[in-house]
Enzyme design. Structure first.
Site, mmCIF file in Angstrom:
data_model
loop_
_atom_site.group_PDB
_atom_site.id
_atom_site.type_symbol
_atom_site.label_atom_id
_atom_site.label_comp_id
_atom_site.label_asym_id
_atom_site.label_seq_id
_atom_site.Cartn_x
_atom_site.Cartn_y
_atom_site.Cartn_z
ATOM 1 N N THR A 44 0.835 -1.212 0.000
ATOM 2 C CA THR A 44 0.000 0.000 0.000
ATOM 3 C C THR A 44 0.864 1.255 0.000
ATOM 4 O O THR A 44 0.613 2.211 -0.731
ATOM 5 C CB THR A 44 -0.906 0.001 1.252
ATOM 6 O OG1 THR A 44 -1.719 -1.182 1.218
ATOM 7 C CG2 THR A 44 -1.790 1.234 1.302
ATOM 8 N N GLU A 115 -5.538 5.358 -16.636
ATOM 9 C CA GLU A 115 -4.576 4.255 -16.745
ATOM 10 C C GLU A 115 -5.083 3.238 -17.752
ATOM 11 O O GLU A 115 -6.225 3.329 -18.216
ATOM 12 C CB GLU A 115 -4.369 3.609 -15.367
ATOM 13 C CG GLU A 115 -3.628 4.527 -14.407
ATOM 14 C CD GLU A 115 -3.383 3.898 -13.049
ATOM 15 O OE1 GLU A 115 -3.057 2.710 -12.991
ATOM 16 O OE2 GLU A 115 -3.522 4.613 -12.052
ATOM 17 N N ASP A 223 2.591 -14.981 2.448
ATOM 18 C CA ASP A 223 2.360 -15.693 3.718
ATOM 19 C C ASP A 223 0.883 -16.040 3.930
ATOM 20 O O ASP A 223 0.557 -17.126 4.418
ATOM 21 C CB ASP A 223 2.826 -14.841 4.910
ATOM 22 C CG ASP A 223 4.296 -14.484 4.847
ATOM 23 O OD1 ASP A 223 4.981 -14.950 3.914
ATOM 24 O OD2 ASP A 223 4.768 -13.744 5.730
ATOM 25 N N HIS A 244 3.636 -5.745 -14.264
ATOM 26 C CA HIS A 244 3.465 -4.340 -14.625
ATOM 27 C C HIS A 244 4.399 -4.057 -15.794
ATOM 28 O O HIS A 244 5.581 -4.424 -15.743
ATOM 29 C CB HIS A 244 3.789 -3.427 -13.440
ATOM 30 C CG HIS A 244 3.249 -2.039 -13.624
ATOM 31 N ND1 HIS A 244 3.754 -1.175 -14.566
ATOM 32 C CD2 HIS A 244 2.238 -1.380 -13.009
ATOM 33 C CE1 HIS A 244 3.076 -0.040 -14.521
ATOM 34 N NE2 HIS A 244 2.136 -0.138 -13.582
ATOM 35 N N ARG A 290 -3.026 -4.118 -19.199
ATOM 36 C CA ARG A 290 -1.633 -4.421 -18.827
ATOM 37 C C ARG A 290 -1.058 -5.702 -19.403
ATOM 38 O O ARG A 290 0.117 -5.765 -19.747
ATOM 39 C CB ARG A 290 -1.553 -4.557 -17.302
ATOM 40 C CG ARG A 290 -1.201 -3.274 -16.696
ATOM 41 C CD ARG A 290 -1.023 -3.397 -15.244
ATOM 42 N NE ARG A 290 -1.284 -2.052 -14.757
ATOM 43 C CZ ARG A 290 -1.412 -1.739 -13.519
ATOM 44 N NH1 ARG A 290 -1.325 -2.665 -12.593
ATOM 45 N NH2 ARG A 290 -1.610 -0.500 -13.174
ATOM 46 N N HIS A 351 4.027 -7.878 -10.369
ATOM 47 C CA HIS A 351 3.439 -6.722 -9.687
ATOM 48 C C HIS A 351 2.269 -7.078 -8.778
ATOM 49 O O HIS A 351 2.169 -6.578 -7.654
ATOM 50 C CB HIS A 351 2.983 -5.743 -10.772
ATOM 51 C CG HIS A 351 2.398 -4.465 -10.268
ATOM 52 N ND1 HIS A 351 3.140 -3.548 -9.547
ATOM 53 C CD2 HIS A 351 1.155 -3.933 -10.377
ATOM 54 C CE1 HIS A 351 2.368 -2.497 -9.258
ATOM 55 N NE2 HIS A 351 1.163 -2.724 -9.732
ATOM 56 N N ARG A 386 -6.349 -7.858 -13.629
ATOM 57 C CA ARG A 386 -6.900 -6.728 -12.861
ATOM 58 C C ARG A 386 -6.862 -5.438 -13.661
ATOM 59 O O ARG A 386 -5.835 -5.089 -14.264
ATOM 60 C CB ARG A 386 -6.075 -6.549 -11.583
ATOM 61 C CG ARG A 386 -6.500 -5.375 -10.740
ATOM 62 C CD ARG A 386 -5.602 -5.266 -9.541
ATOM 63 N NE ARG A 386 -4.250 -4.968 -9.951
ATOM 64 C CZ ARG A 386 -3.598 -3.840 -9.684
ATOM 65 N NH1 ARG A 386 -4.196 -2.883 -8.996
ATOM 66 N NH2 ARG A 386 -2.370 -3.664 -10.078
HETATM 67 P P1 FAD Z 1 -0.253 -4.697 1.739
HETATM 68 O O1 FAD Z 1 -0.447 -3.254 1.612
HETATM 69 O O2 FAD Z 1 0.815 -5.319 0.947
HETATM 70 O O3 FAD Z 1 0.006 -5.014 3.261
HETATM 71 C C1 FAD Z 1 0.362 -6.318 3.666
HETATM 72 C C2 FAD Z 1 0.741 -6.269 5.124
HETATM 73 O O4 FAD Z 1 0.841 -7.584 5.641
HETATM 74 C C3 FAD Z 1 2.075 -5.610 5.408
HETATM 75 O O5 FAD Z 1 1.929 -4.812 6.536
HETATM 76 C C4 FAD Z 1 2.996 -6.801 5.696
HETATM 77 O O6 FAD Z 1 4.102 -6.480 6.506
HETATM 78 C C5 FAD Z 1 2.036 -7.706 6.404
HETATM 79 N N1 FAD Z 1 2.378 -9.129 6.428
HETATM 80 C C6 FAD Z 1 2.581 -9.962 5.380
HETATM 81 N N2 FAD Z 1 2.809 -11.208 5.835
HETATM 82 C C7 FAD Z 1 2.739 -11.165 7.188
HETATM 83 C C8 FAD Z 1 2.893 -12.115 8.221
HETATM 84 N N3 FAD Z 1 3.169 -13.407 7.989
HETATM 85 N N4 FAD Z 1 2.769 -11.716 9.508
HETATM 86 C C9 FAD Z 1 2.520 -10.409 9.803
HETATM 87 N N5 FAD Z 1 2.375 -9.461 8.858
HETATM 88 C C10 FAD Z 1 2.471 -9.847 7.574
HETATM 89 N N6 FAD Z 1 -3.051 -0.667 -6.561
HETATM 90 C C11 FAD Z 1 -3.959 0.291 -6.868
HETATM 91 O O7 FAD Z 1 -5.166 0.076 -6.776
HETATM 92 N N7 FAD Z 1 -3.518 1.520 -7.260
HETATM 93 C C12 FAD Z 1 -2.203 1.832 -7.374
HETATM 94 O O8 FAD Z 1 -1.865 2.944 -7.708
HETATM 95 C C13 FAD Z 1 -1.248 0.836 -7.084
HETATM 96 N N8 FAD Z 1 0.074 1.078 -7.204
HETATM 97 C C14 FAD Z 1 0.966 0.126 -6.815
HETATM 98 C C15 FAD Z 1 2.324 0.406 -6.851
HETATM 99 C C16 FAD Z 1 3.248 -0.524 -6.408
HETATM 100 C C17 FAD Z 1 4.709 -0.207 -6.456
HETATM 101 C C18 FAD Z 1 2.802 -1.770 -5.933
HETATM 102 C C19 FAD Z 1 3.780 -2.797 -5.459
HETATM 103 C C20 FAD Z 1 1.456 -2.074 -5.918
HETATM 104 C C21 FAD Z 1 0.526 -1.133 -6.357
HETATM 105 N N9 FAD Z 1 -0.833 -1.400 -6.326
HETATM 106 C C22 FAD Z 1 -1.733 -0.418 -6.651
HETATM 107 C C23 FAD Z 1 -1.338 -2.623 -5.711
HETATM 108 C C24 FAD Z 1 -1.759 -2.289 -4.275
HETATM 109 O O9 FAD Z 1 -0.842 -1.387 -3.721
HETATM 110 C C25 FAD Z 1 -1.829 -3.493 -3.388
HETATM 111 O O10 FAD Z 1 -2.553 -4.501 -4.012
HETATM 112 C C26 FAD Z 1 -2.506 -3.138 -2.083
HETATM 113 O O11 FAD Z 1 -1.859 -2.053 -1.485
HETATM 114 C C27 FAD Z 1 -2.510 -4.320 -1.160
HETATM 115 O O12 FAD Z 1 -2.974 -3.912 0.080
HETATM 116 P P2 FAD Z 1 -3.089 -4.977 1.239
HETATM 117 O O13 FAD Z 1 -3.587 -4.244 2.425
HETATM 118 O O14 FAD Z 1 -3.864 -6.131 0.746
HETATM 119 O O15 FAD Z 1 -1.596 -5.495 1.447
HETATM 120 C C1 SIN Z 2 0.482 2.209 -11.353
HETATM 121 O O1 SIN Z 2 0.503 3.298 -10.810
HETATM 122 O O2 SIN Z 2 0.810 2.004 -12.519
HETATM 123 C C2 SIN Z 2 0.060 1.035 -10.553
HETATM 124 C C3 SIN Z 2 -1.398 0.998 -10.498
HETATM 125 C C4 SIN Z 2 -1.881 -0.357 -10.084
HETATM 126 O O3 SIN Z 2 -1.109 -1.283 -9.929
HETATM 127 O O4 SIN Z 2 -3.108 -0.474 -9.979
#
Ligand code: FAD
Ligand code: SIN
Length: 534
Positions: A44, A115, A223, A244, A290, A351, A386
């Site tokens: 995130t 996008e 995990d 990506h 994508r 990605h 996605r």
């Molecule tokens: P995360 O935000 O990945 O959080 C996972 C959490 O779980 C972390 O705190 C980690 O430490 C914790 N964790 C993992 N395993 C364990 C464990 N065993 N024990 C304890 N803690 C653990 N999506 C969009 O919609 N728009 C965007 O603009 C966009 N840009 C992106 C840019 C990048 C560079 C990346 C990598 C992804 C992007 N995405 C985007 C995708 C999006 O960011 C993610 O899919 C989203 O943030 C996932 O959120 P989440 O809360 O599911 O997991």
């Molecule tokens: C990006 O900013 O290109 C990432 C957006 C996403 O993964 O949804």
């Protein structure tokens, strides 16, 4: 072993885990968030492009639904898509109330980015640091809540279920397998502790680290999927890994994201001869979905033998770029590329995982008491590919709906387990052969990159499977014989997830969305999910 009690445990502190915890605590429930690094470290935190949501009068739900279904290549659950799209505006209002200041145009209207795969401008963003702004707003709320305890540097190891407890003489009121708690490893004092609870939300994010090249931070080791699988929950569609198209190419192997929003503002892809090539691949050119852009780049690189292609955003001025994309601008500048005049070297990188732990719209998995939300979950929104910026939206909507469902579950089933069995550690002290972990780690990542990549064949998948099985035996042997540590726990999860990904990929005898396999180049008449249960 110490045991602590909570109404609910949340694993992960990204957008999914934090927003769920805030919602549940607002209903008077006690919540423990375990997170394996510091509380802000997550995918995130690195999200750039923003959140897709219908907020302008020139946009409508039907159009967002259609774009999502088109990207998903026939595999989305259309009822899920519609609900998530329709719930979006309410969740965005809450984000704004929490203090997220989405970028605005000079006239005060919200600035909407574009996008790949979107037919309209609909991406709300905070410059190119959307994820960080959201994460900070949510953490502010978390810090204020007396009902939420955050345990940083604590890694969840495995779920405790009533089926496991039966081995220790527990007799429950019914035969159904349920969640009873979770074991966690404290990285500070190197001890294992247990959390007793009847409901656990997995919000552990993605799996990018199983690949040699990824945009994901180190935490993304799959995990949640591995724990859910071991506990008996249904896993779905793991073959759909999104690459990506545009990660910054650097020799050190790190892959910093160059947001698709840059193409949304007019950037074009050029091959090593300087030729814009996307018009040869799709009518939407550089803003095609994508999977198509990533495959086009892969094909251009294979044809020319070049290590990367280029992204050209010289149509924007330095001032405009610094204002709209400050992080991207600074990263490129620090690497010697002045993007107002230089071309940016880019390559595809792993990605996002479209599949995951199967859930319904209430974040319920097939295991009673286990919930999943965010990237770890597979709700049916993304199908085979996605649509950009739909994941932050999905996480917010599912966290909100999950709160309702967990709250109700806790009312009906407050939990009845008296005590949890102690953690049994591999009884041998730290191994002096730790180097094996690092060898296996890099071999696994290379295997996935080489054999389970953008373009697949059955032969390559079989090769991957054979190597993964060998690695799996070695890693499990290590796990059972030596005292646990984070690197080993992550590697055990990564090899587990890699194995499941290949199993899913081999099940799918067609090319659909992100799963492009030369032996089966066309679509099957029927779109089916791949599912795996232990
Ligand atoms: P995360 O935000 O990945 O959080 C996972 C959490 O779980 C972390 O705190 C980690 O430490 C914790 N964790 C993992 N395993 C364990 C464990 N065993 N024990 C304890 N803690 C653990 N999506 C969009 O919609 N728009 C965007 O603009 C966009 N840009 C992106 C840019 C990048 C560079 C990346 C990598 C992804 C992007 N995405 C985007 C995708 C999006 O960011 C993610 O899919 C989203 O943030 C996932 O959120 P989440 O809360 O599911 O997991
Ligand atoms: C990006 O900013 O290109 C990432 C957006 C996403 O993964 O949804």
């Amino acid at each position: 072993m110490k045991t602590y009690d909570f109404d609910a445990v949340v694993v992960g502190s990204g957008i999914a885990g934090l927003s769920f915890a805030l919602g549940l605590a607002s209903r008077g429930r006690t919540v423990c968030i375990v997170t394996k690094k510091n509380r802000a470290e997550s995918n995130t935190n690195y999200a750039q492009g923003g959140i897709a949501c219908v907020t302008s009068s020139s946009d409508d739900f039907e159009s967002h639904v259609k774009d999502t279904l088109d990207a998903g290549d026939g595999l989305c659950n259309s009822a899920v898509v519609r609900q998530i799209v329709q719930d979006g505006p309410e969740r965005i209002k809450e984000m704004i109330q929490m203090g997220v200041e989405f970028s605005q145009l000079e006239d005060g209207r919200v600035s909407l980015g574009k996008e790949g795969g979107h037919s309209k401008r609909r991406i709300l963003h905070v410059k190119d640091v959307t994820g960080r702004a959201i994460e900070q707003a949510l953490l502010h709320g978390i810090n204020e809540s007396p009902l939420i305890e955050v345990r940083e540097h604590c890694m969840a190891i495995d779920l405790i279920t009533t089926r496991k407890l039966k081995k220790f003489g527990y007799t429950g009121t019914d035969d159904e397998n349920r969640v009873a708690g979770i074991y966690c490893f404290n990285e500070v004092d190197h001890t294992v502790f247990a959390l007793r609870t009847s409901s656990v939300l997995l919000a552990t994010g993605g799996v990018g680290q199983v690949y040699q090249f990824t945009t994901n931070p180190d935490i993304a080791t799959g995990d949640g999927v591995a724990m859910a699988y071991r506990a008996g929950a249904e896993i779905r569609n793991l073959e759909f890994v999104q690459f990506h198209p545009t990660a910054f190419f650097s020799q050190d192997g790190k892959r910093f994201l160059i947001s698709e929003a840059v193409r949304g503002e007019g950037a074009i892809l050029r091959n090593s001869e300087g030729e814009p090539f996307m018009e040869r691949y799709h009518p939407r050119k550089d803003l095609a979905p994508r999977d198509i852009v990533a495959r086009a780049i892969d094909s251009e690189m294979k044809r020319s033998g070049a290590e990367h292609v280029f992204l050209d955003i010289t149509s924007m001025s330095k001032k405009e770029l610094e204002e709209r994309f400050p992080t991207i601008y600074a990263h490129c500048r620090d690497n010697g590329i002045h993007i107002e005049k230089d071309l940016i070297p880019v390559v595809p990188a792993a990605h996002y995982l479209c599949g995951g732990v199967a859930t319904n719209l209430s974040a319920e998995t097939s295991l009673k008491g286990l919930y999943a939300c965010g990237e770890v979950a597979c709700t049916g929104l993304h199908g085979a590919n996605r649509l950009a910026s739909n994941s932050l939206l999905e996480a917010l909507v599912l966290a909100h709906r999950g709160v309702e469902s967990v709250d109700q579950f806790l009312t009906e089933y407050p939990g009845e387990i008296d005590s949890l069995p102690p953690w049994v550690d591999g009884n041998v002290s730290n191994s002096d052969e730790r180097v094996i972990l690092f060898h296996n780690w890099s071999e696994l990542k290379r295997t996935l990159w080489d054999y389970v990549g953008i373009v697949r064949t059955t032969k390559r998948l079989e090769r991957a499977r054979a190597r993964i099985q060998l690695l799996s035996r070695e890693i499990n042997d290590y796990y059972w014989n030596f005292r646990v540590e984070p690197k080993l726990l992550e590697l055990r999860n990564m090899v587990q997830v890699a194995d499941l990904m290949v199993q899913c990929a081999l099940q799918r005898k067609e090319s659909r969305g992100l799963h492009y396999i030369l032996d089966y180049p066309s679509l099957s008449p029927e779109a089916l999910d791949t599912t795996i249960i232990r």
